[in-house]
Design a protein around this motif. Structure first.
Motif, PDB file in Angstrom:
ATOM      1  N   ILE A 198     -13.269   4.785 -32.964  1.00 33.00           N
ATOM      2  CA  ILE A 198     -13.290   5.613 -33.947  1.00 33.00           C
ATOM      3  C   ILE A 198     -13.010   6.715 -33.335  1.00 33.00           C
ATOM      4  O   ILE A 198     -13.287   7.373 -34.854  1.00 33.00           O
ATOM      5  N   GLY A 199     -12.315   7.489 -32.343  1.00 34.53           N
ATOM      6  CA  GLY A 199     -13.133   8.651 -32.441  1.00 34.53           C
ATOM      7  C   GLY A 199     -11.707   9.200 -32.992  1.00 34.53           C
ATOM      8  O   GLY A 199     -11.504  10.483 -33.689  1.00 34.53           O
ATOM      9  N   PRO A 200     -10.204   8.763 -33.004  1.00 38.95           N
ATOM     10  CA  PRO A 200      -9.593  10.089 -33.506  1.00 38.95           C
ATOM     11  C   PRO A 200      -9.226   9.842 -34.942  1.00 38.95           C
ATOM     12  O   PRO A 200      -9.049  10.726 -35.302  1.00 38.95           O
ATOM     13  N   LEU A 201     -10.434   8.350 -35.481  1.00 38.45           N
ATOM     14  CA  LEU A 201      -9.941   8.668 -37.150  1.00 38.45           C
ATOM     15  C   LEU A 201     -11.387   9.384 -37.376  1.00 38.45           C
ATOM     16  O   LEU A 201     -11.179  10.410 -38.596  1.00 38.45           O
ATOM     17  N   TRP A 202     -13.164  10.013 -36.769  1.00 35.71           N
ATOM     18  CA  TRP A 202     -13.315  10.428 -36.857  1.00 35.71           C
ATOM     19  C   TRP A 202     -12.331  12.584 -37.164  1.00 35.71           C
ATOM     20  O   TRP A 202     -12.928  13.279 -38.041  1.00 35.71           O
ATOM     21  N   GLU A 203     -12.090  12.557 -35.884  1.00 40.74           N
ATOM     22  CA  GLU A 203     -11.313  13.712 -35.677  1.00 40.74           C
ATOM     23  C   GLU A 203     -10.332  14.137 -36.841  1.00 40.74           C
ATOM     24  O   GLU A 203     -10.403  15.037 -37.416  1.00 40.74           O
ATOM     25  N   SER A 221     -15.374  23.656 -34.747  1.00 43.77           N
ATOM     26  CA  SER A 221     -16.006  23.932 -33.430  1.00 43.77           C
ATOM     27  C   SER A 221     -16.686  22.547 -32.175  1.00 43.77           C
ATOM     28  O   SER A 221     -16.555  22.610 -31.692  1.00 43.77           O
ATOM     29  N   ARG A 222     -16.660  21.554 -33.101  1.00 48.88           N
ATOM     30  CA  ARG A 222     -17.355  20.344 -33.226  1.00 48.88           C
ATOM     31  C   ARG A 222     -16.420  18.970 -32.644  1.00 48.88           C
ATOM     32  O   ARG A 222     -15.507  19.297 -33.100  1.00 48.88           O
ATOM     33  N   ASN A 223     -17.215  18.542 -32.071  1.00 45.20           N
ATOM     34  CA  ASN A 223     -16.041  17.362 -31.821  1.00 45.20           C
ATOM     35  C   ASN A 223     -16.833  16.206 -30.871  1.00 45.20           C
ATOM     36  O   ASN A 223     -18.233  16.011 -31.324  1.00 45.20           O
ATOM     37  N   PHE A 224     -15.535  14.752 -30.981  1.00 43.66           N
ATOM     38  CA  PHE A 224     -16.415  13.614 -31.519  1.00 43.66           C
ATOM     39  C   PHE A 224     -17.202  13.554 -30.547  1.00 43.66           C
ATOM     40  O   PHE A 224     -18.347  12.592 -30.760  1.00 43.66           O
ATOM     41  N   GLU A 225     -17.652  14.218 -28.983  1.00 39.82           N
ATOM     42  CA  GLU A 225     -18.471  13.386 -28.296  1.00 39.82           C
ATOM     43  C   GLU A 225     -19.877  13.736 -28.478  1.00 39.82           C
ATOM     44  O   GLU A 225     -21.163  12.991 -28.329  1.00 39.82           O
ATOM     45  N   ASN A 252      -3.995  -1.480 -36.732  1.00 38.28           N
ATOM     46  CA  ASN A 252      -3.561  -0.050 -36.171  1.00 38.28           C
ATOM     47  C   ASN A 252      -5.274   0.076 -36.841  1.00 38.28           C
ATOM     48  O   ASN A 252      -5.314  -0.170 -38.669  1.00 38.28           O
ATOM     49  N   ASP A 253      -6.204   0.741 -36.946  1.00 37.05           N
ATOM     50  CA  ASP A 253      -7.288   0.996 -37.108  1.00 37.05           C
ATOM     51  C   ASP A 253      -6.999   2.242 -37.964  1.00 37.05           C
ATOM     52  O   ASP A 253      -6.352   2.830 -38.082  1.00 37.05           O
TER      53      ASP A 253
END
Length: 139
Positions: A4-9, A28-32, A57-58
């Motif tokens: 889900i990383g790309p969706l979270w971005e 400044s926040r990132n998924f990690e 596609n998600d």
């Protein structure tokens, strides 16, 4: 969770655009970091992913957690803009809330970023209403 990383971005960019005072902080926040935060706070965590089967596609997700005291939270929900207003978000919420109920949570909460007020009507359909206003000092 990495799926889900790309969706979270995408969701994070949405919050950057909507934020009234903290767009630089949000940017400044990132998924990690978000992933680590979710894993550390949750006794139990569930991710539901919505998929466009024709395109393979998600298109959305919902993360819900239960903490050590039994409180349930809808931590993050996102649907790609093209797929909104088709009942997908509603369905994800229904599944997540049922899961929280099935786990006997003591209560359910969620938070909405300042400036993203239009989503409040959506959450009200599920019985969520503003209970407090949380303020943070801007540096």
């Amino acid at each position: 969770m990495d799926r889900i990383g790309p969706l979270w971005e995408e969701l994070n960019r949405h919050h950057v655009e909507k934020s009234l005072h903290f767009s630089e902080l949000i940017k400044s926040r990132n998924f990690e970091a978000r992933k680590k935060d979710l894993i550390s706070k949750a006794k139990t965590l569930r991710i539901i992913i919505a998929i466009d089967l024709k395109e393979n596609n998600d298109i959305g997700y919902c993360i819900s957690t239960i903490n050590d005291s039994g409180m349930g939270e809808i931590d993050s929900i996102y649907i790609k803009e093209l797929y909104r207003r088709n009942g997908i978000g509603k369905r994800l919420m229904e599944i997540a809330l049922r899961w929280l109920e099935d786990h006997g949570v003591t209560g359910k909460v969620l938070s909405v970023g300042s400036g993203n007020d239009e989503v409040i009507k959506f959450y009200e359909m599920f019985g969520f209403y503003p209970a407090a206003i949380y303020l943070a000092q801007k540096h």
